[in-house]
Structure formats: structure tokens, C-alpha cells
Design a protein around this motif. Structure first.
Motif, PDB file in Angstrom:
ATOM      1  N   GLN A  97       0.811  -1.212   0.000  1.00  0.00           N
ATOM      2  CA  GLN A  97       0.000   0.000   0.000  1.00  0.00           C
ATOM      3  C   GLN A  97       0.849   1.268   0.000  1.00  0.00           C
ATOM      4  OE1 GLN A  97      -2.809  -0.146   3.267  1.00  0.00           O
ATOM      5  NE2 GLN A  97      -3.323  -2.286   2.860  1.00  0.00           N
ATOM      6  N   LEU A 102       0.621  -3.047  -9.193  1.00  0.00           N
ATOM      7  CA  LEU A 102       0.306  -3.228  -7.776  1.00  0.00           C
ATOM      8  C   LEU A 102      -1.134  -2.798  -7.524  1.00  0.00           C
ATOM      9  CD1 LEU A 102       3.606  -1.915  -6.169  1.00  0.00           C
ATOM     10  CD2 LEU A 102       2.757  -4.265  -6.111  1.00  0.00           C
ATOM     11  N   LEU A 142      -1.639  -0.329  -4.147  1.00  0.00           N
ATOM     12  CA  LEU A 142      -0.707   0.761  -3.871  1.00  0.00           C
ATOM     13  C   LEU A 142      -1.467   2.081  -3.769  1.00  0.00           C
ATOM     14  CD1 LEU A 142       2.298   1.387  -3.467  1.00  0.00           C
ATOM     15  CD2 LEU A 142       2.421   1.938  -5.908  1.00  0.00           C
ATOM     16  N   LEU A 170       2.956   6.496  -3.177  1.00  0.00           N
ATOM     17  CA  LEU A 170       4.261   6.237  -3.787  1.00  0.00           C
ATOM     18  C   LEU A 170       5.106   7.487  -3.615  1.00  0.00           C
ATOM     19  CD1 LEU A 170       6.137   4.471  -5.562  1.00  0.00           C
ATOM     20  CD2 LEU A 170       5.059   5.544  -7.554  1.00  0.00           C
ATOM     21  N   LEU A 183      -4.168   4.212  -6.233  1.00  0.00           N
ATOM     22  CA  LEU A 183      -3.037   5.126  -6.086  1.00  0.00           C
ATOM     23  C   LEU A 183      -3.545   6.567  -6.030  1.00  0.00           C
ATOM     24  CD1 LEU A 183       0.010   5.425  -5.876  1.00  0.00           C
ATOM     25  CD2 LEU A 183       0.098   5.599  -8.369  1.00  0.00           C
TER      26      LEU A 183
END
Length: 365
Positions: free
Chosen positions: A160, A179, A182, A185, A205
Motif C-alpha cells: 500500500q 500493484l 498501492l 508512492l 493510487l
């Protein structure tokens, strides 16, 4: 100090404590009392932060087999034994602020691991076996010497939050786009020149931080509706007391932004002149006056007026309006009244975005 340590371990053994705190104990070696006889079979959480440990015992998993959390932040550990992979119940491992140069492949055997922190070490690469950690949710490898990330990292299907700030990364594996969970980032202060075009395609994301990547020229269009981190508007937090430069337009004198004094200096980051001009015009224009003819003694074309009137956003640090560079906490323009305005002026904005910008959007997406 030694007697206090022995007493703490003795009491933990006698009362079968699940948590043992050995932080700030000036330990140079792993306490042998923890490994004597049957060890501490019942211990689940071991805290050994801020000591001077250089290694871990080979029989750690045999003597403390039920460890769920192991915190070794701020030691001098240079080597992780291969036996680390035998801690099959381990869910959280913190080895930040140590002297690690290599992570053994056996770390991939920690199939229950959910949180792995390896920040501020001397790692030049990570083993591909990290991809075997299917339960991993948090991975922090910031402040190392990494030039790339393992391609198999996309197999960490529960990941995550991935943090790799302050490394030497030139690119990201495109497989990271796969992913599924996720959410955050962070790749700030690296050497990134581009990002995978599919990055941000996943709805999960939401947060991407890529500030201080001086050669990053743009962002994938899928990141348009995400929260993007960048370096702010470019202005220093403290304004210099030096005499300001001014621009005279007819009877109007407008102070120029402080960045103008930095033009020609290799040590200062200079914003695009179009950005500086928009800020000057925005500051000089009287937006409160309803009568356009009475606003200012100078006129602007309507296309430029639309751009200057509606900033893309305001800096999260100093509230400075920003026109041609990306706003650090951008709200989706597609959902606001500004969407039409900036779509009609896309050619102007695209022209204004220069390679000096830390991150820009492809507004045609």
C-alpha cells in the motif's frame, strides 16, 4: 546499567512478558540472557532501538520463535543473518538507521511480514526475493544508494505504501503499475527522468511524491486527478531584505519577483519567465474592480487575462499563486469551473512549462 538489563530480562522471563523494551541500553552485543536455555518462547515484540548492535544471533528464531515485531532502529547492524528467514511469524521489521549494505535473499521467507523499514542504510540493491512477501503493506527504503528497484516487487500484491526517497533512482519498473493496492508512492529527491506512462491508472493510487527530481520533465496523464507532491512555488520561505527590482508599465510600478535577481546563477533554481510574468500581472491587476476599463492602466488580451485571472492553484508553503507549474495539492480541475478555462488555454500553458519545472501535467490528456 548491566544490572538493570539483567533484571528487566529476568522479570520478563519470570512473568512471561509478550513485550520487552531494551531501547537506549548501550548494547554492543545481543544479550545472551535472551538466548539461554529455552530462550523466550512467549515473547512477541522486542524493542532494541538506539543501541550499538552490529549483528543478530544466528539462533534468534530458535530461541524467540514467536516474534511478531522486531524493532532495531538506530544501531550499527551491518549484516543480517540468513536465519532471519526462520522468523515465520514476523509481521513488522524495522532496520532503519543502521549500516546495512546487503539484504540477504532469505528475507523473502518472511511470508507473514507486513511492514519492512530499511531507511537510512547503505543499500545499493534489493533482492528480487522481496517479491515473495505477498502480505507486505509498507516498504520504506529511503536514504540509501539504490539505482533501481526489484522488478519482482510488483508481486507484493498487498503493498500500500512504497517510500524510496533520497536514492539514486533513474527510473521505476513499469511493473509497479500492476500493484493493485498501492495507495502512496514517494520517490522524492532521486534522479528520475520519467515515470511509467501507466502509473496512476489504478484507482487505489492517490498520493505520488516526486519533488526534487531535477530532470523529471512531466507526469503521466493518469496522475492528473491524484495528489501530487512537488517543491512548491519556487520562492524561498524567507524573503530577502535586498532592494526589490521594479517594472514600470506606464504610470504603474510593479515590483518584480525576487527570483529575477537569481537569473544567471548556477546555484539558484530559476522559474520560467512566463510563470514570473503571470505572477507579476496577477499581483498588479485589480481583480476587485468590476469595471474592466478601470482596473489597470494597461490592457491584456482576453486569452492572457483568463490565464492570469485563474491560477492553477496556490503554493502549499506560501500561498503564492501558480500558473504554469503543477500545484502540489492539486484538486481535479475536471470537477471545477476552471476546467473549461484551462482547456482553452492549453497551448499557452504547455508552452510555459519548461524543463526547469519539477513536474508538469500533460493537459491534453
Amino acid at each position: 546499567m548491566a544490572s538493570e538489563l539483567h533484571e528487566a530480562i529476568f522479570m520478563a522471563k519470570q512473568e512471561r512478558h509478550k513485550n520487552l523494551f531494551l531501547n537506549y541500553r548501550n548494547l554492543n552485543n545481543f544479550p545472551v540472557e535472551l538466548l539461554k536455555d529455552e530462550g523466550m518462547q512467549f515473547l512477541e515484540r522486542l524493542f532494541m532501538k538506539r543501541n550499538s548492535l552490529t549483528t543478530l544471533p544466528e539462533n534468534l528464531a530458535q530461541k524467540i520463535p514467536n516474534l511478531i515485531e522486531l524493532y532495531l532502529h538506530s544501531n550499527n547492524i551491518a549484516i543480517i543473518p540468513q536465519a532471519i528467514g526462520e522468523l515465520v511469524k514476523l509481521q513488522s521489521l524495522d532496520l532503519s538507521d543502521n549500516a546495512l549494505q546487503i539484504i540477504c535473499p532469505e528475507i523473502g521467507q518472511l511470508r507473514s511480514l507486513r511492514h519492512l523499514r530499511l531507511a537510512n542504510n547503505q543499500l545499493k540493491f534489493l533482492p528480487q526475493e522481496l517479491g515473495d512477501l505477498r502480505e507486505l503493506e509498507t516498504l520504506d527504503v529511503s536514504m540509501n544508494l539504490l539505482r533501481t528497484l526489484p522488478e519482482r516487487l510488483h508481486q507484493c500484491v498487498s503493498l500500500q505504501c512504497l517510500t524510496a526517497d533520497r536514492n539514486l533512482l533513474h527510473c521505476l519498473p513499469r511493473q509497479l503499475c500492476l500493484l493493485p493496492d498501492l495507495n502512496e508512492l514517494s520517490m522524492a529527491a532521486n534522479c528520475l527522468t520519467s515515470l511509467p506512462l501507466d502509473l496512476g491508472r489504478s484507482m487505489e493510487l492517490q498520493f505520488v511524491f516526486v519533488d526534487n527530481n531535477a530532470h523529471l520533465k512531466g507526469l503521466p496523464s493518469y496522475l492528473y486527478n491524484k495528489v501530487i507532491g512537488c517543491s512548491g512555488c519556487g520562492l524561498a520561505l524567507q524573503i530577502s531584505d535586498m532592494k526589490q527590482l521594479c517594472l514600470t508599465l506606464g504610470d504603474v510600478t510593479v515590483p518584480l519577483p525576487s527570483e529575477v535577481k537569481a537569473i544567471g546563477s548556477e546555484s539558484e533554481r530559476v522559474l520560467p519567465l512566463e510563470e514570473l510574468a503571470c505572477r507579476v500581472l496577477h499581483a498588479a491587476y485589480d481583480w476587485t474592480c468590476k469595471d474592466v476599463k478601470l482596473r489597470t492602466p494597461f490592457l491584456m488580451p482576453k486569452s492572457l487575462l483568463d490565464v492570469v485571472q485563474w491560477p492553477l492553484g496556490h503554493c502549499h508553503r506560501c500561498s503564492q499563486p501558480m500558473f504554469t507549474i503543477i500545484y502540489p495539492k492539486l484538486f481535479p480541475l475536471r470537477e471545477t469551473a476552471l476546467a473549461g478555462v484551462h482547456r482553452s488555454t492549453v497551448s499557452f500553458v504547455a508552452y510555459c512549462c519548461s524543463s526547469r519545472c519539477m513536474s508538469t501535467f500533460d493537459l491534453q490528456a
